[in-house]
Design a protein around this motif. Structure first.
Motif, PDB file in Angstrom:
ATOM      1  N   ARG A   5      16.026  38.984  -4.766  1.00 11.24           N
ATOM      2  CA  ARG A   5      16.978  39.563  -5.452  1.00 11.24           C
ATOM      3  C   ARG A   5      18.342  38.775  -5.541  1.00 11.24           C
ATOM      4  NH1 ARG A   5      18.141  44.175  -8.527  1.00 11.24           N
ATOM      5  NH2 ARG A   5      20.023  45.279  -8.052  1.00 11.24           N
ATOM      6  N   LEU A   6      18.709  38.655  -4.226  1.00 12.40           N
ATOM      7  CA  LEU A   6      19.917  38.299  -3.663  1.00 12.40           C
ATOM      8  C   LEU A   6      19.712  36.835  -3.067  1.00 12.40           C
ATOM      9  CD1 LEU A   6      22.031  41.089  -2.431  1.00 12.40           C
ATOM     10  CD2 LEU A   6      22.369  40.035  -4.713  1.00 12.40           C
ATOM     11  N   GLY A   7      20.778  36.140  -3.142  1.00 13.93           N
ATOM     12  CA  GLY A   7      20.915  34.797  -2.801  1.00 13.93           C
ATOM     13  C   GLY A   7      22.646  34.642  -2.186  1.00 13.93           C
ATOM     14  N   VAL A   8      22.527  33.495  -1.597  1.00 16.03           N
ATOM     15  CA  VAL A   8      23.927  33.023  -0.979  1.00 16.03           C
ATOM     16  C   VAL A   8      24.229  31.466  -1.725  1.00 16.03           C
ATOM     17  CG1 VAL A   8      25.264  32.536   0.790  1.00 16.03           C
ATOM     18  CG2 VAL A   8      23.898  34.598   0.954  1.00 16.03           C
ATOM     19  N   TRP A   9      25.376  31.146  -2.087  1.00 19.64           N
ATOM     20  CA  TRP A   9      25.873  30.204  -2.551  1.00 19.64           C
ATOM     21  C   TRP A   9      27.123  29.761  -1.553  1.00 19.64           C
ATOM     22  CZ3 TRP A   9      29.766  27.071  -3.853  1.00 19.64           C
ATOM     23  CH2 TRP A   9      29.585  25.804  -4.834  1.00 19.64           C
ATOM     24  N   TYR A  10      27.009  28.582  -1.112  1.00 18.60           N
ATOM     25  CA  TYR A  10      28.103  28.294  -0.107  1.00 18.60           C
ATOM     26  C   TYR A  10      28.578  26.629  -0.245  1.00 18.60           C
ATOM     27  CZ  TYR A  10      31.425  29.007   3.617  1.00 18.60           C
ATOM     28  OH  TYR A  10      32.433  29.140   4.397  1.00 18.60           O
ATOM     29  N   PRO A  11      29.823  26.496  -0.273  1.00 23.97           N
ATOM     30  CA  PRO A  11      30.397  24.937  -0.224  1.00 23.97           C
ATOM     31  C   PRO A  11      30.011  24.241   1.073  1.00 23.97           C
ATOM     32  CG  PRO A  11      32.053  26.444  -1.002  1.00 23.97           C
ATOM     33  CD  PRO A  11      31.021  27.453  -0.042  1.00 23.97           C
ATOM     34  N   ALA A  12      28.861  23.451   1.020  1.00 21.34           N
ATOM     35  CA  ALA A  12      28.180  22.937   2.355  1.00 21.34           C
ATOM     36  C   ALA A  12      29.263  21.744   2.953  1.00 21.34           C
ATOM     37  CB  ALA A  12      26.900  22.384   1.964  1.00 21.34           C
ATOM     38  N   ASP A  13      30.063  21.187   1.968  1.00 18.89           N
ATOM     39  CA  ASP A  13      31.071  20.304   2.863  1.00 18.89           C
ATOM     40  C   ASP A  13      31.892  20.509   3.503  1.00 18.89           C
ATOM     41  OD1 ASP A  13      29.347  18.497   1.095  1.00 18.89           O
ATOM     42  OD2 ASP A  13      31.073  17.975  -0.300  1.00 18.89           O
ATOM     43  N   ARG A  14      32.218  21.973   3.499  1.00 18.95           N
ATOM     44  CA  ARG A  14      33.205  22.586   4.572  1.00 18.95           C
ATOM     45  C   ARG A  14      32.293  22.867   5.965  1.00 18.95           C
ATOM     46  NH1 ARG A  14      35.198  27.367   0.630  1.00 18.95           N
ATOM     47  NH2 ARG A  14      36.151  26.045  -1.048  1.00 18.95           N
TER      48      ARG A  14
END
Length: 284
Positions: A5-14
């Motif tokens: 139902r839920l996921g996480v999106w994250y700016p990996a380059d950081r």
């Protein structure tokens, strides 16, 4: 394609390599179904997916998105097949046409018309294989959404509102994945939340693909000037306490989303704030 139902999106380059592994394990421990990441100026998409997958045991990992100008279609197909063979079928290939500065300015390619370019790329991946590849498209406009419905498992729209989610769900139709990204900020001071939101959204306001979609879905030219109006920032970055944020996530599901991936918005380097948001929203 079971994303949870839920996921996480994250700016990996950081993050560095150990930080990325720690993030992936934390997302898995909290019970999120899928971890999504972009392909920008730093890490290469498939290599990064391998790192996330090797750092976890159950978590699905999805590119959001892999740039079609970064590798030819045959390479994308073999990379997708390899990751899934090595890691128990846990990789989802989210594909997108990216943006003119990232394609022409950074990579030196010619940026072609988005829908024909994506159609040709899918032809290269899917031709003569008979495989049902785990592919989603970064689709915002109606034509790309229609292509996603016809040729893939669905769509992974980014920088969208529940209003757009309803439009996308109507175009995709039943039985398709609609995995939408939503920025969240666990901050009850509206001015501080908006300041963080403006910092997060600043570079997107210079990209026509997003600007055009925002104008299509009800924002005005005035909303998008000078870093974004309060109305625009509040629409794109959900802030407040956990209950307020959960209500906005619920609005995406009510509009037809099958999966919502949250992107924690926080001050630069504030990993504690990131992890607090992930923990607070894990049972949304």
């Amino acid at each position: 394609m079971e994303l949870g139902r839920l996921g996480v999106w994250y700016p990996a380059d950081r993050l560095d390599g150990p930080g990325l592994a720690t993030l992936a394990r934390r997302v898995e421990e909290l019970g999120y179904g899928t971890l999504w990441y972009p392909e920008a100026r730093g890490y290469e998409s498939f290599t990064l997916a391998a790192h996330f997958l090797a750092s976890t045991t159950r978590l699905k990992v999805g590119s959001s998105i892999a740039n079609i100008y970064a590798r030819d279609a045959f390479t994308a197909r073999r990379g997708m097949a390899t990751l899934n063979a090595f890691h128990g079928g846990r990789f989802i290939l989210g594909l997108g046409v990216s943006h003119i500065p990232m394609v022409e300015g950074l990579r030196g390619h010619r940026y072609d018309r988005p829908v024909p370019a994506m159609r040709a790329y899918l032809d290269g991946i899917q031709a003569d294989t008979g495989e049902d590849w785990p592919i989603l498209l970064a689709a915002l406009g109606p034509k790309m959404l229609e292509l996603a419905a016809r040729r893939t498992h669905g769509a992974v729209p980014y920088n969208v509102t529940p209003e757009h989610t309803a439009i996308a769900a109507g175009i995709l139709g039943p039985g398709k994945v609609l995995a939408v990204e939503q920025k969240v900020c666990l901050e009850t001071d509206p001015e501080r939340a908006r300041a963080l939101g403006r910092a997060e959204l600043a570079h997107y306001l210079a990209l026509p693909n997003y600007v055009n979609n925002w104008l299509r879905t009800g924002f005005t030219e005035a909303d998008l000037k000078d870093g974004g109006s309060d109305r625009f920032i509040d629409g794109m970055v959900v802030s407040g306490d956990a209950a307020a944020i959960k209500a906005k996530l619920a609005a995406h599901f009510a509009a037809g989303a099958t999966h919502v991936c949250i992107q924690p918005v926080h001050a630069k380097g504030d990993i504690a704030a990131r992890d607090a948001m992930l923990a607070a929203l894990a049972d949304s």
